[in-house]
Design a protein around this motif. Sequence first.
Motif, PDB file in Angstrom:
ATOM      1  N   ASP A  11      42.581  37.046  18.146  1.00 16.21           N
ATOM      2  CA  ASP A  11      43.979  36.526  18.654  1.00 16.21           C
ATOM      3  C   ASP A  11      44.145  36.793  20.283  1.00 16.21           C
ATOM      4  OD1 ASP A  11      46.551  36.607  19.393  1.00 16.21           O
ATOM      5  OD2 ASP A  11      47.223  37.443  17.343  1.00 16.21           O
ATOM      6  N   ARG A  12      44.073  36.018  20.988  1.00 18.55           N
ATOM      7  CA  ARG A  12      44.025  35.925  22.536  1.00 18.55           C
ATOM      8  C   ARG A  12      45.182  36.742  23.063  1.00 18.55           C
ATOM      9  NH1 ARG A  12      41.878  33.537  26.796  1.00 18.55           N
ATOM     10  NH2 ARG A  12      43.030  33.518  28.798  1.00 18.55           N
ATOM     11  N   GLN A  13      46.488  36.664  22.550  1.00 19.88           N
ATOM     12  CA  GLN A  13      47.533  37.279  22.799  1.00 19.88           C
ATOM     13  C   GLN A  13      47.480  38.847  22.431  1.00 19.88           C
ATOM     14  OE1 GLN A  13      48.413  34.536  24.870  1.00 19.88           O
ATOM     15  NE2 GLN A  13      50.341  36.062  24.873  1.00 19.88           N
ATOM     16  N   GLN A  20      46.567  44.563  29.167  1.00 18.95           N
ATOM     17  CA  GLN A  20      47.586  45.269  29.732  1.00 18.95           C
ATOM     18  C   GLN A  20      47.992  46.703  29.487  1.00 18.95           C
ATOM     19  OE1 GLN A  20      50.333  42.232  28.641  1.00 18.95           O
ATOM     20  NE2 GLN A  20      50.318  41.422  30.629  1.00 18.95           N
ATOM     21  N   LYS A  21      47.838  47.028  28.155  1.00 22.36           N
ATOM     22  CA  LYS A  21      48.141  48.434  27.770  1.00 22.36           C
ATOM     23  C   LYS A  21      46.969  49.242  28.229  1.00 22.36           C
ATOM     24  CE  LYS A  21      48.921  51.409  24.018  1.00 22.36           C
ATOM     25  NZ  LYS A  21      48.940  51.701  22.711  1.00 22.36           N
ATOM     26  N   ASN A  22      45.773  48.775  28.324  1.00 26.33           N
ATOM     27  CA  ASN A  22      44.295  49.589  28.864  1.00 26.33           C
ATOM     28  C   ASN A  22      43.491  49.013  29.964  1.00 26.33           C
ATOM     29  OD1 ASN A  22      44.121  51.366  26.281  1.00 26.33           O
ATOM     30  ND2 ASN A  22      44.428  49.427  25.414  1.00 26.33           N
ATOM     31  N   ALA A  23      44.375  48.930  30.927  1.00 26.53           N
ATOM     32  CA  ALA A  23      43.845  48.172  32.337  1.00 26.53           C
ATOM     33  C   ALA A  23      43.112  48.787  33.294  1.00 26.53           C
ATOM     34  CB  ALA A  23      45.406  47.754  32.992  1.00 26.53           C
ATOM     35  N   ALA A  37      28.229  48.797  38.586  1.00 25.81           N
ATOM     36  CA  ALA A  37      29.862  48.915  38.067  1.00 25.81           C
ATOM     37  C   ALA A  37      30.536  49.578  39.043  1.00 25.81           C
ATOM     38  CB  ALA A  37      29.559  49.738  36.514  1.00 25.81           C
ATOM     39  N   SER A  38      31.946  49.247  38.789  1.00 20.94           N
ATOM     40  CA  SER A  38      33.118  49.824  39.508  1.00 20.94           C
ATOM     41  C   SER A  38      34.261  50.228  38.397  1.00 20.94           C
ATOM     42  CB  SER A  38      33.644  48.920  40.569  1.00 20.94           C
ATOM     43  OG  SER A  38      32.639  48.977  41.680  1.00 20.94           O
ATOM     44  N   HIS A  39      34.776  51.254  38.526  1.00 22.35           N
ATOM     45  CA  HIS A  39      35.802  51.497  37.633  1.00 22.35           C
ATOM     46  C   HIS A  39      37.068  51.282  38.385  1.00 22.35           C
ATOM     47  CE1 HIS A  39      33.134  53.548  34.888  1.00 22.35           C
ATOM     48  NE2 HIS A  39      32.403  53.582  35.967  1.00 22.35           N
ATOM     49  N   LEU A  40      38.030  50.467  38.115  1.00 20.12           N
ATOM     50  CA  LEU A  40      39.135  50.038  38.808  1.00 20.12           C
ATOM     51  C   LEU A  40      40.331  49.645  37.825  1.00 20.12           C
ATOM     52  CD1 LEU A  40      38.542  46.609  39.915  1.00 20.12           C
ATOM     53  CD2 LEU A  40      36.863  48.488  40.760  1.00 20.12           C
ATOM     54  N   PRO A  41      41.740  49.670  38.272  1.00 18.06           N
ATOM     55  CA  PRO A  41      42.602  49.066  37.423  1.00 18.06           C
ATOM     56  C   PRO A  41      43.002  47.663  37.502  1.00 18.06           C
ATOM     57  CG  PRO A  41      43.639  50.109  39.467  1.00 18.06           C
ATOM     58  CD  PRO A  41      42.286  50.497  39.380  1.00 18.06           C
ATOM     59  N   LEU A  51      42.117  37.981  36.123  1.00 14.99           N
ATOM     60  CA  LEU A  51      42.332  39.337  36.147  1.00 14.99           C
ATOM     61  C   LEU A  51      42.139  39.567  37.786  1.00 14.99           C
ATOM     62  CD1 LEU A  51      39.690  41.045  33.669  1.00 14.99           C
ATOM     63  CD2 LEU A  51      42.078  41.401  33.832  1.00 14.99           C
ATOM     64  N   VAL A  52      43.255  40.674  38.100  1.00 17.47           N
ATOM     65  CA  VAL A  52      43.025  40.749  39.567  1.00 17.47           C
ATOM     66  C   VAL A  52      43.062  42.273  39.850  1.00 17.47           C
ATOM     67  CG1 VAL A  52      44.518  40.413  41.760  1.00 17.47           C
ATOM     68  CG2 VAL A  52      44.866  38.919  39.691  1.00 17.47           C
ATOM     69  N   GLY A  53      41.994  42.526  40.914  1.00 14.08           N
ATOM     70  CA  GLY A  53      41.848  44.080  40.986  1.00 14.08           C
ATOM     71  C   GLY A  53      41.445  44.218  42.670  1.00 14.08           C
ATOM     72  N   HIS A  54      40.980  45.290  43.313  1.00 16.41           N
ATOM     73  CA  HIS A  54      40.562  45.531  44.579  1.00 16.41           C
ATOM     74  C   HIS A  54      39.379  46.528  44.442  1.00 16.41           C
ATOM     75  CE1 HIS A  54      42.696  49.137  45.569  1.00 16.41           C
ATOM     76  NE2 HIS A  54      43.702  48.605  44.881  1.00 16.41           N
ATOM     77  N   LEU A  55      38.608  46.485  45.334  1.00 16.15           N
ATOM     78  CA  LEU A  55      37.272  47.405  45.529  1.00 16.15           C
ATOM     79  C   LEU A  55      37.734  47.835  47.140  1.00 16.15           C
ATOM     80  CD1 LEU A  55      35.207  45.132  44.175  1.00 16.15           C
ATOM     81  CD2 LEU A  55      35.109  47.410  43.169  1.00 16.15           C
ATOM     82  N   ALA A  56      37.161  49.172  47.217  1.00 16.71           N
ATOM     83  CA  ALA A  56      37.041  49.330  48.772  1.00 16.71           C
ATOM     84  C   ALA A  56      35.894  48.565  49.280  1.00 16.71           C
ATOM     85  CB  ALA A  56      36.378  51.015  48.644  1.00 16.71           C
ATOM     86  N   ARG A  57      36.410  48.370  50.858  1.00 13.90           N
ATOM     87  CA  ARG A  57      35.678  47.246  51.211  1.00 13.90           C
ATOM     88  C   ARG A  57      34.042  47.763  51.469  1.00 13.90           C
ATOM     89  NH1 ARG A  57      36.634  42.977  54.754  1.00 13.90           N
ATOM     90  NH2 ARG A  57      38.808  43.196  54.643  1.00 13.90           N
ATOM     91  N   GLN A  58      33.785  49.165  51.640  1.00 11.96           N
ATOM     92  CA  GLN A  58      32.525  49.622  51.730  1.00 11.96           C
ATOM     93  C   GLN A  58      31.615  49.536  50.462  1.00 11.96           C
ATOM     94  OE1 GLN A  58      31.404  50.427  54.811  1.00 11.96           O
ATOM     95  NE2 GLN A  58      33.173  49.614  55.603  1.00 11.96           N
TER      96      GLN A  58
END
Length: 194
Positions: A11-13, A20-23, A37-41, A51-58
């Motif tokens: 079930d995609r939903q 969303q709950k475990n982002a 691997a990087s761990h991020l919200p 999905l949208v997130g961000h990483l440190a530029r370095q």
Amino acid sequence: MYIPKHFSVNDRQELLRFVQKNAFGQLISRADNRPEASHLPFLLSENSEVLVGHLARQNPQLDSLDGEQVLVIFNGPHAYISPRWYTSPGVPTWNYQAVHIYGIARTFTDEQRLMSLVNKLSEKYEANADKPWQPEYSPKLLRAIVGVDIEITEIQGKYKLSQNRPAQDRQQVVDALHAEGETAMAEAIQQWNP
């Protein structure tokens, strides 16, 4: 991910609700012929397609991320399950919930998009604070991060919650987990096995 039929969630939903709950997820890609691997919200886009997130530029993971297929893993509660909690024969196992999202990564550095992302993440995680932090920072700090959009191409879900056990065993597992303080897993089993 290996997913026996009785643990599969399609079930995609439901899977998007879980994300969303475990982002807080693990972004996995290949760089220099080895996994990185990087761990991020993460946040889901309004249409739940990205999905949208961000990483440190370095972060060296950025060197080969743009345009690549990636895997993001989201985990929920998990707990050891002892066969001594069963009425019928069994073996030791582990119950857990996991969602894997595959997609194509695209990086971005647009300052307005980065500011919007940081503000939305802050808004989400400050929502329950008595006095939520209000985004107040120098825009030049945004130059220290790079955004990443992951266009979702596949979602896999596995909820291993004792569905393969008789109802009496499941109830005994729930009772034992409550006694051990593993309430999140106990509640997940109850919710998924009403």
